[in-house]
Design a protein around this motif. Structure first.
Motif, mmCIF file in Angstrom:
data_model
loop_
_atom_site.group_PDB
_atom_site.id
_atom_site.type_symbol
_atom_site.label_atom_id
_atom_site.label_comp_id
_atom_site.label_asym_id
_atom_site.label_seq_id
_atom_site.Cartn_x
_atom_site.Cartn_y
_atom_site.Cartn_z
ATOM 1 N N VAL A 1 0.838 -1.209 0.000
ATOM 2 C CA VAL A 1 0.000 0.000 0.000
ATOM 3 C C VAL A 1 0.877 1.264 0.000
ATOM 4 C CG1 VAL A 1 -1.785 1.293 1.237
ATOM 5 C CG2 VAL A 1 -1.852 -1.211 1.192
ATOM 6 N N THR A 2 0.528 2.188 -0.915
ATOM 7 C CA THR A 2 1.282 3.432 -1.072
ATOM 8 C C THR A 2 0.341 4.618 -0.938
ATOM 9 O OG1 THR A 2 2.721 2.316 -2.641
ATOM 10 C CG2 THR A 2 2.805 4.719 -2.630
ATOM 11 N N GLU A 3 0.800 5.634 -0.245
ATOM 12 C CA GLU A 3 0.028 6.876 -0.144
ATOM 13 C C GLU A 3 0.757 7.958 -0.945
ATOM 14 O OE1 GLU A 3 -2.247 8.743 3.497
ATOM 15 O OE2 GLU A 3 -0.155 9.360 3.599
ATOM 16 N N ILE A 4 0.002 8.610 -1.840
ATOM 17 C CA ILE A 4 0.593 9.684 -2.638
ATOM 18 C C ILE A 4 -0.001 11.001 -2.160
ATOM 19 C CG2 ILE A 4 0.843 10.624 -4.964
ATOM 20 C CD1 ILE A 4 0.558 7.616 -5.855
ATOM 21 N N VAL A 5 0.862 11.919 -1.774
ATOM 22 C CA VAL A 5 0.423 13.206 -1.239
ATOM 23 C C VAL A 5 0.686 14.280 -2.285
ATOM 24 C CG1 VAL A 5 0.667 14.828 0.680
ATOM 25 C CG2 VAL A 5 1.102 12.386 1.053
ATOM 26 N N MET A 6 -0.336 15.083 -2.555
ATOM 27 C CA MET A 6 -0.197 16.114 -3.592
ATOM 28 C C MET A 6 -0.614 17.477 -3.041
ATOM 29 S SD MET A 6 -2.024 13.825 -6.550
ATOM 30 C CE MET A 6 -3.069 12.958 -5.405
ATOM 31 N N GLU B 1 -3.651 19.313 1.640
ATOM 32 C CA GLU B 1 -3.067 18.313 0.740
ATOM 33 C C GLU B 1 -4.141 17.337 0.247
ATOM 34 O OE1 GLU B 1 -0.283 16.866 3.600
ATOM 35 O OE2 GLU B 1 1.416 17.819 2.580
ATOM 36 N N LEU B 2 -3.923 16.870 -0.965
ATOM 37 C CA LEU B 2 -4.821 15.874 -1.552
ATOM 38 C C LEU B 2 -4.087 14.524 -1.506
ATOM 39 C CD1 LEU B 2 -7.466 15.418 -3.275
ATOM 40 C CD2 LEU B 2 -6.065 15.857 -5.278
ATOM 41 N N LYS B 3 -4.768 13.484 -0.996
ATOM 42 C CA LYS B 3 -4.084 12.190 -0.870
ATOM 43 C C LYS B 3 -4.897 11.078 -1.538
ATOM 44 C CE LYS B 3 -2.310 13.375 3.695
ATOM 45 N NZ LYS B 3 -2.621 13.236 5.126
ATOM 46 N N ILE B 4 -4.162 10.164 -2.152
ATOM 47 C CA ILE B 4 -4.797 8.916 -2.578
ATOM 48 C C ILE B 4 -3.988 7.781 -1.951
ATOM 49 C CG2 ILE B 4 -5.816 9.766 -4.722
ATOM 50 C CD1 ILE B 4 -3.466 8.534 -6.235
ATOM 51 N N THR B 5 -4.674 6.703 -1.637
ATOM 52 C CA THR B 5 -4.016 5.550 -1.017
ATOM 53 C C THR B 5 -4.307 4.339 -1.885
ATOM 54 O OG1 THR B 5 -4.414 6.579 1.118
ATOM 55 C CG2 THR B 5 -3.773 4.256 1.133
ATOM 56 N N PHE C 1 -13.578 5.509 3.099
ATOM 57 C CA PHE C 1 -13.921 5.656 4.518
ATOM 58 C C PHE C 1 -12.850 6.445 5.269
ATOM 59 C CE2 PHE C 1 -16.236 1.737 3.327
ATOM 60 C CZ PHE C 1 -17.515 2.156 3.641
ATOM 61 N N LEU C 2 -11.606 6.345 4.794
ATOM 62 C CA LEU C 2 -10.537 7.142 5.418
ATOM 63 C C LEU C 2 -10.872 8.617 5.281
ATOM 64 C CD1 LEU C 2 -7.124 5.604 4.289
ATOM 65 C CD2 LEU C 2 -8.035 5.752 6.610
ATOM 66 N N ASN C 3 -11.265 8.980 4.053
ATOM 67 C CA ASN C 3 -11.668 10.353 3.758
ATOM 68 C C ASN C 3 -12.824 10.757 4.678
ATOM 69 O OD1 ASN C 3 -12.909 12.610 2.624
ATOM 70 N ND2 ASN C 3 -12.663 11.915 0.505
ATOM 71 N N MET C 4 -13.840 9.885 4.769
ATOM 72 C CA MET C 4 -15.029 10.216 5.569
ATOM 73 C C MET C 4 -14.672 10.320 7.055
ATOM 74 S SD MET C 4 -18.321 8.530 3.725
ATOM 75 C CE MET C 4 -18.131 6.778 3.810
ATOM 76 N N ALA C 5 -13.887 9.343 7.548
ATOM 77 C CA ALA C 5 -13.530 9.347 8.977
ATOM 78 C C ALA C 5 -12.672 10.572 9.305
ATOM 79 C CB ALA C 5 -12.790 8.064 9.330
ATOM 80 N N ARG C 6 -11.718 10.864 8.427
ATOM 81 C CA ARG C 6 -10.850 12.020 8.675
ATOM 82 C C ARG C 6 -11.647 13.321 8.663
ATOM 83 N NH1 ARG C 6 -5.961 9.676 4.812
ATOM 84 N NH2 ARG C 6 -4.869 8.532 6.462
ATOM 85 N N SER C 7 -12.709 13.350 7.833
ATOM 86 C CA SER C 7 -13.512 14.580 7.759
ATOM 87 C C SER C 7 -14.278 14.823 9.056
ATOM 88 C CB SER C 7 -14.488 14.505 6.582
ATOM 89 O OG SER C 7 -15.564 13.643 6.889
ATOM 90 N N LEU C 8 -14.489 13.761 9.859
ATOM 91 C CA LEU C 8 -15.244 13.909 11.123
ATOM 92 C C LEU C 8 -14.467 14.742 12.143
ATOM 93 C CD1 LEU C 8 -16.662 10.274 11.512
ATOM 94 C CD2 LEU C 8 -17.906 12.328 10.816
ATOM 95 N N ARG C 9 -13.157 14.841 11.933
ATOM 96 C CA ARG C 9 -12.333 15.646 12.853
ATOM 97 C C ARG C 9 -12.800 17.102 12.871
ATOM 98 N NH1 ARG C 9 -6.852 12.690 11.444
ATOM 99 N NH2 ARG C 9 -6.453 11.651 13.436
ATOM 100 N N GLY C 10 -13.253 17.555 11.744
ATOM 101 C CA GLY C 10 -13.672 18.959 11.692
ATOM 102 C C GLY C 10 -15.179 19.102 11.622
ATOM 103 N N TYR C 11 -15.903 18.007 11.804
ATOM 104 C CA TYR C 11 -17.356 18.048 11.611
ATOM 105 C C TYR C 11 -18.054 18.620 12.841
ATOM 106 C CZ TYR C 11 -22.052 16.600 10.355
ATOM 107 O OH TYR C 11 -23.374 16.605 10.046
ATOM 108 N N THR C 12 -18.929 19.612 12.603
ATOM 109 C CA THR C 12 -19.589 20.261 13.733
ATOM 110 C C THR C 12 -21.116 20.159 13.655
ATOM 111 O OG1 THR C 12 -19.486 22.336 12.514
ATOM 112 C CG2 THR C 12 -17.752 21.951 14.158
ATOM 113 N N GLY C 13 -21.633 19.477 12.633
ATOM 114 C CA GLY C 13 -23.095 19.373 12.478
ATOM 115 C C GLY C 13 -23.683 18.327 13.419
ATOM 116 N N THR C 14 -24.932 17.920 13.117
ATOM 117 C CA THR C 14 -25.599 16.879 13.919
ATOM 118 C C THR C 14 -24.737 15.618 13.917
ATOM 119 O OG1 THR C 14 -27.633 17.749 13.012
ATOM 120 C CG2 THR C 14 -27.796 15.689 14.247
ATOM 121 N N PRO C 15 -24.415 15.083 15.096
ATOM 122 C CA PRO C 15 -23.505 13.932 15.112
ATOM 123 C C PRO C 15 -24.126 12.675 14.495
ATOM 124 C CG PRO C 15 -24.279 14.452 17.323
ATOM 125 C CD PRO C 15 -24.805 15.514 16.437
#
Lengths: 124, 438
Positions: free
Chosen positions: B228-233, B274-278, B329-343
């Protein structure tokens, strides 16, 4: 989808192979002529007016090289589509027949053989 | 909340309507008696109708392949739009395949030779266009389905189907038929063919100039484990905005690897700069991704897809990730860090073959500490067997009023979807990332 494609292609080529085999082993084009067409009206005078009376799809006569032909049964089988032939029902189709509109070439000898089977008589 | 399903069926309904309209027009062009008077005319009518419907569907298939983002909502995402594209393409092909055979049958009644001659090329060029189009279509689809050639070559060959379409369109318009006789039907088909050709030119021929792409710079290439490789752009200019769970198309020209364009889920959160793909190295191309030179340009197109918790019916979710299917799901889970709406109350099943393969587990557990309603449930199949919906039900309780998100290997996704059906979970609540390009 892969299987639907595969089965369809196999059936297609089987059908094409069947038609080709029977087509080319039958040696020549034998056109079945309905009884109504086989009845030649020899003895009667056929004029352009007579032909013009047969101007619909269900009763379609055409003139080619001063001869009248009842091509009604051939309309569905016309390679260029029935409508190309229907357009000439009751009319002189000599020019169209000799130039084959889609290719600017005359119809083949096979086409002439087929046409001969539908002869009604000479147009006076 | 949900756009995936609300409008998701409209696209299919529209396709059915667009296909039925020319058929209805065709029926009214001549009295029905003249269409079905005897077996000659009946078979000719059926043959013509198959050709008309086949070409209508072929045009629609080409429009769908243009990857027009504004159409996504009407199909529930690009993945589903491409699925419809695959189905409409195959149905169009089946209709067009049957078209000459049915038309040949009336000739059999006069002579078999005439039927054989009808199927062969002749001096009638409009007919020849149709024959060439059908044979080209058949060959290219056979290659697509059966060859194991490189993806980029297959993609190129698949694109040549546009040429087959062009020849088929010429055949439809030039051969004496109802299309050539009726001005309304002719203009309808001309419009449809026009849209299809514009879509084809936009995407395939002039895509390099017309399709909007973002320039990013590859700032890091990280090996996360053996495969598995992660590319950061980082953005070079304008940044691409995206929703959690979406995906992109990317190519890396002059980077030391092939310049092919491939789709990948975005694994970074929308709020990250940064934009990442895994990516897991499973194919010829993905195995070369670790060799990308840092500092290379990445050409990014997107975002695409509607697989996102923001498109849900409820606030109670089950997320099921299998192997590298973790990336959206990584994208979705990581987005929860900044999520402030209805949990959202989320049970996240992270399924892999072994525990060692759960390379994102620590990060996910860390996220769940800051977002308590996210429950991470690791599931190693070598210890517990394959993850099934019965297991999920036992762990998470009643599932009939929860949105289910699943992404993983096709057999696993199939098993989960079937399991959902058996448990009586409404179809609209089951969200699959089902992307398949060819």
């Amino acid at each position: 989808m892969k299987y639907a494609f595969t089965i369809a292609v196999i059936l297609f080529w089987c059908a094409v192979g069947f038609i080709m085999f029977f087509g080319y082993t039958s040696q020549k084009s034998v056109v079945l002529i309905p009884a109504a067409v086989q009845t030649n009206t020899a003895g009667e005078t056929i004029t352009t007016a007579t032909v013009a009376m047969h101007s619909i799809e269900k009763d379609c006569w055409v003139i080619v090289n001063d001869k009248a032909y009842n091509v009604t049964p051939f309309i569905p089988a016309h390679p260029g589509g029935g409508s190309a032939l229907i357009a000439y029902c009751g009319k002189d189709a000599t020019v169209a027949f000799n130039t084959n509109s889609s290719s600017t070439r005359t119809h083949s000898s096979t086409a002439r053989t087929i046409l001969a089977n539908y002869l009604v008589g000479d147009v006076k | 909340m949900n756009t995936r399903s609300k409008k998701g069926q409209f696209g299919v309904v529209l396709i059915i309507l667009l296909t039925i309209i020319p058929t209805v027009m065709w029926f009214f062009l001549q009295p029905l008696g003249s269409r079905y008077g005897d077996s000659f005319t009946l078979l000719t009518s059926i043959g013509q109708l198959l050709g008309l419907t086949g070409m209508t569907l072929f045009a629609i298939t080409l429009i769908l392949s243009a990857r027009l983002s504004f159409l996504e909502d009407y199909f529930g995402g690009l993945d589903r739009m491409y699925n419809v594209h695959h189905y409409s393409g195959v149905i169009a092909f089946l209709f067009l395949l049957t078209h000459p055979l049915i038309l040949a049958v009336p000739y059999m009644q006069s002579s078999a030779l005439r039927a054989a001659e009808f199927l062969l090329p002749s001096a009638n060029w409009p007919k020849n266009f149709g024959i060439i189009a059908l044979l080209t279509m058949m060959t290219l689809l056979a290659i697509t389905f059966y060859s194991r050639w490189r993806y980029q070559l297959l993609r190129f060959l698949h694109q040549i189907l546009g040429v087959a379409f062009f020849l088929g369109a010429l055949h439809s318009l030039l051969i004496p038929s109802d299309i050539s006789k009726s001005i309304i039907l002719k203009w309808y088909m001309l419009s449809l063919f026009g849209f299809a050709l514009v879509g084809y030119l936009y995407r395939t021929i002039f895509g390099k100039y017309l399709v909007k792409r973002y320039n990013y710079i590859v700032s890091d290439v990280r090996r996360l484990d053996a495969t598995v490789t992660e590319i950061v752009m980082t953005p070079e200019g304008e940044r691409m905005n995206y929703a959690p769970g979406q995906f992109l198309f990317v190519s890396f020209p002059k980077s030391g690897i092939s310049r092919e364009i491939h789709p990948f889920s975005i694994s970074s959160a929308p709020q990250e700069e940064e934009l990442k793909i895994t990516v897991k190295g499973l194919g010829d191309y993905t195995k070369t991704l670790p060799d990308i030179r840092i500092g290379s340009i990445a050409r990014v197109e997107g975002p695409f897809g509607r697989f996102s918790y923001t498109n849900s019916y409820t606030n109670s979710h089950i997320w099921i990730a299998g192997g590298i299917g973790i990336t959206p799901f990584l994208n979705m889970a990581r987005s929860l860090r900044g999520y402030t709406g209805t949990p959202y109350a989320i049970d996240f099943y992270y399924s892999t073959k072994t525990h060692a393969e759960m390379i994102f587990l620590n990060e996910l557990l860390d996220i769940s500490h800051g977002y308590p309603s996210l429950r991470i449930i690791p599931f190693a199949s070598d210890e517990k067997g394959y993850l099934t919906m019965d297991v999920v039900k036992k762990e998470s309780g009643d599932l009939t009023s929860k949105d289910i998100y699943v992404c993983g290997p096709p057999p696993m996704m199939h098993g989960i979807v079937v399991g959902c059906e058996k448990l009586g979970i409404p179809k609209k609540l089951v969200h699959c990332e089902e992307f398949k390009l060819l």
